[in-house]
Motif scaffolding. Sequence first.
Motif, PDB file in Angstrom:
ATOM      1  N   GLU A 146      -8.156 -24.073  -4.156  1.00 60.12           N
ATOM      2  CA  GLU A 146      -9.609 -24.548  -3.688  1.00 60.12           C
ATOM      3  C   GLU A 146      -8.896 -25.429  -2.231  1.00 60.12           C
ATOM      4  OE1 GLU A 146      -9.116 -27.428  -7.236  1.00 60.12           O
ATOM      5  OE2 GLU A 146      -8.465 -25.484  -6.574  1.00 60.12           O
ATOM      6  N   ASP A 147      -7.759 -25.967  -2.012  1.00 58.70           N
ATOM      7  CA  ASP A 147      -7.405 -26.635  -0.791  1.00 58.70           C
ATOM      8  C   ASP A 147      -7.162 -25.443   0.351  1.00 58.70           C
ATOM      9  OD1 ASP A 147      -7.903 -29.087  -1.981  1.00 58.70           O
ATOM     10  OD2 ASP A 147      -5.493 -29.264  -2.497  1.00 58.70           O
ATOM     11  N   HIS A 148      -7.092 -24.241  -0.036  1.00 56.17           N
ATOM     12  CA  HIS A 148      -6.677 -23.317   1.021  1.00 56.17           C
ATOM     13  C   HIS A 148      -7.880 -22.576   1.753  1.00 56.17           C
ATOM     14  CE1 HIS A 148      -2.296 -22.851  -0.375  1.00 56.17           C
ATOM     15  NE2 HIS A 148      -2.745 -23.690  -1.401  1.00 56.17           N
ATOM     16  N   ARG A 149      -8.996 -23.243   1.259  1.00 58.04           N
ATOM     17  CA  ARG A 149     -10.313 -22.573   1.866  1.00 58.04           C
ATOM     18  C   ARG A 149     -10.621 -23.455   3.101  1.00 58.04           C
ATOM     19  NH1 ARG A 149     -11.564 -18.680  -2.218  1.00 58.04           N
ATOM     20  NH2 ARG A 149     -12.908 -17.818  -0.591  1.00 58.04           N
ATOM     21  N   ILE A 150     -10.317 -22.832   4.206  1.00 64.90           N
ATOM     22  CA  ILE A 150     -10.552 -23.542   5.435  1.00 64.90           C
ATOM     23  C   ILE A 150     -10.943 -22.659   6.730  1.00 64.90           C
ATOM     24  CG2 ILE A 150      -8.101 -23.583   6.081  1.00 64.90           C
ATOM     25  CD1 ILE A 150     -10.650 -26.284   6.946  1.00 64.90           C
ATOM     26  N   SER A 151     -10.432 -21.216   6.608  1.00 62.19           N
ATOM     27  CA  SER A 151     -10.532 -20.599   7.912  1.00 62.19           C
ATOM     28  C   SER A 151     -12.138 -20.061   8.118  1.00 62.19           C
ATOM     29  CB  SER A 151      -9.581 -19.423   7.845  1.00 62.19           C
ATOM     30  OG  SER A 151      -9.880 -18.227   6.801  1.00 62.19           O
ATOM     31  N   TYR A 152     -12.018 -19.283   9.308  1.00 63.24           N
ATOM     32  CA  TYR A 152     -13.469 -18.392   9.557  1.00 63.24           C
ATOM     33  C   TYR A 152     -13.306 -17.229   8.662  1.00 63.24           C
ATOM     34  CZ  TYR A 152     -15.306 -21.743  12.986  1.00 63.24           C
ATOM     35  OH  TYR A 152     -15.727 -23.056  13.399  1.00 63.24           O
ATOM     36  N   GLY A 153     -12.688 -16.821   7.875  1.00 62.37           N
ATOM     37  CA  GLY A 153     -12.153 -15.498   7.332  1.00 62.37           C
ATOM     38  C   GLY A 153     -10.968 -14.926   7.312  1.00 62.37           C
ATOM     39  N   CYS A 154     -10.292 -15.352   8.583  1.00 70.19           N
ATOM     40  CA  CYS A 154      -8.944 -14.736   8.873  1.00 70.19           C
ATOM     41  C   CYS A 154      -8.014 -15.362   7.450  1.00 70.19           C
ATOM     42  CB  CYS A 154      -8.353 -15.080  10.034  1.00 70.19           C
ATOM     43  SG  CYS A 154      -9.355 -14.180  11.176  1.00 70.19           S
ATOM     44  N   VAL A 155      -6.883 -14.522   7.215  1.00 71.05           N
ATOM     45  CA  VAL A 155      -6.052 -14.787   6.493  1.00 71.05           C
ATOM     46  C   VAL A 155      -4.791 -15.561   7.309  1.00 71.05           C
ATOM     47  CG1 VAL A 155      -4.305 -14.073   4.870  1.00 71.05           C
ATOM     48  CG2 VAL A 155      -6.447 -12.867   5.004  1.00 71.05           C
ATOM     49  N   ASN A 156      -4.317 -16.767   6.967  1.00 74.49           N
ATOM     50  CA  ASN A 156      -3.717 -17.664   7.620  1.00 74.49           C
ATOM     51  C   ASN A 156      -2.270 -17.508   6.946  1.00 74.49           C
ATOM     52  OD1 ASN A 156      -5.424 -20.159   9.640  1.00 74.49           O
ATOM     53  ND2 ASN A 156      -6.015 -18.190   8.996  1.00 74.49           N
ATOM     54  N   VAL A 157      -1.151 -17.269   7.744  1.00 77.63           N
ATOM     55  CA  VAL A 157       0.121 -17.391   7.098  1.00 77.63           C
ATOM     56  C   VAL A 157       1.006 -18.118   7.622  1.00 77.63           C
ATOM     57  CG1 VAL A 157       1.963 -15.523   6.232  1.00 77.63           C
ATOM     58  CG2 VAL A 157      -0.293 -14.825   6.455  1.00 77.63           C
ATOM     59  N   PRO A 158       1.934 -18.947   6.748  1.00 82.06           N
ATOM     60  CA  PRO A 158       2.775 -19.443   7.378  1.00 82.06           C
ATOM     61  C   PRO A 158       3.712 -18.807   8.380  1.00 82.06           C
ATOM     62  CG  PRO A 158       3.050 -19.869   4.976  1.00 82.06           C
ATOM     63  CD  PRO A 158       2.082 -18.794   5.231  1.00 82.06           C
ATOM     64  N   ALA A 159       4.074 -19.442   9.725  1.00 77.86           N
ATOM     65  CA  ALA A 159       4.473 -18.711  10.794  1.00 77.86           C
ATOM     66  C   ALA A 159       5.991 -18.145  10.433  1.00 77.86           C
ATOM     67  CB  ALA A 159       4.779 -19.775  12.033  1.00 77.86           C
ATOM     68  N   GLY A 160       6.710 -18.780   9.381  1.00 79.43           N
ATOM     69  CA  GLY A 160       8.179 -18.100   9.234  1.00 79.43           C
ATOM     70  C   GLY A 160       8.021 -16.841   8.326  1.00 79.43           C
ATOM     71  N   PHE A 161       7.072 -16.902   7.292  1.00 75.27           N
ATOM     72  CA  PHE A 161       6.737 -15.956   6.528  1.00 75.27           C
ATOM     73  C   PHE A 161       6.209 -14.720   7.223  1.00 75.27           C
ATOM     74  CE2 PHE A 161       4.334 -13.390   3.593  1.00 75.27           C
ATOM     75  CZ  PHE A 161       5.288 -12.936   2.643  1.00 75.27           C
ATOM     76  N   TYR A 162       5.219 -14.997   8.208  1.00 72.89           N
ATOM     77  CA  TYR A 162       4.614 -13.990   9.120  1.00 72.89           C
ATOM     78  C   TYR A 162       5.915 -13.307  10.042  1.00 72.89           C
ATOM     79  CZ  TYR A 162       1.541 -11.855  12.677  1.00 72.89           C
ATOM     80  OH  TYR A 162       1.101 -10.613  13.244  1.00 72.89           O
ATOM     81  N   ASP A 163       6.679 -14.063  10.467  1.00 64.31           N
ATOM     82  CA  ASP A 163       7.827 -13.515  11.390  1.00 64.31           C
ATOM     83  C   ASP A 163       8.909 -12.588  10.523  1.00 64.31           C
ATOM     84  OD1 ASP A 163       6.753 -14.449  13.528  1.00 64.31           O
ATOM     85  OD2 ASP A 163       8.047 -16.362  13.714  1.00 64.31           O
ATOM     86  N   ALA A 164       8.925 -13.093   9.320  1.00 63.87           N
ATOM     87  CA  ALA A 164       9.820 -12.390   8.342  1.00 63.87           C
ATOM     88  C   ALA A 164       9.451 -11.477   7.596  1.00 63.87           C
ATOM     89  CB  ALA A 164      10.465 -13.476   7.431  1.00 63.87           C
TER      90      ALA A 164
END
Length: 198
Positions: A146-164
């Motif tokens: 429940e703490d992970h609910r904050i965006s306008y609908g987009c899926v936000n990923v940690p920068a390092g994981f996104y890049d890797a």
Amino acid sequence: MLLQASGAAEAISPAVDAEPADVRMVAQAAVGTRDNQGLPFAIVDKKRARVFIYGARGALQGVSPVLLGLARGDDSVPGIGERKMSEIRPEERTTPAGRFNSEPGVNLQGEDIVWLDYDAAVSMHRVRTNNKKERRLERLASARPEDHRISYGCVNVPAGFYDAHVKPLFGNAPGVIYVLPENKSAREYFKFMPDAGR
């Protein structure tokens, strides 16, 4: 209470890495029916606030916590992608469920992103930390979905994981993103899923 920001937002422990049975079932069905069309794919599990990244043949490549839309729900509000963010009410900020043909793209700030639903303005991108009050890194590190609910609908990923993991597989070519529903059955969104009675 949110945890303090730490490396936990960039990598999760092996105990959390394991694929839940329902996620694995979708992955196996997607490959078994060739619904993924021989492309790499991802499964976003909204209930657990996780993303699972797979190669084209269904081998799990990585798992990460994600941030999701503030509001619970499985559908986007019609026309939401044409509205200003300031006009989107909290209850309309959903991450839609379904099967999406992803495409690499660029947002208005020039950042590379992966589009899930261009018309609804829903993408997967690196977490943004410019609004300190939102405490997005702390939310990523929290064990409470429940703490992970904050965006306008987009899926936000940690920068390092996104890049890797995200950028190499989805940042230069099409892929498939499956977003699991939280209020309905997966079968309602993914017709390739076997019937429960079989």
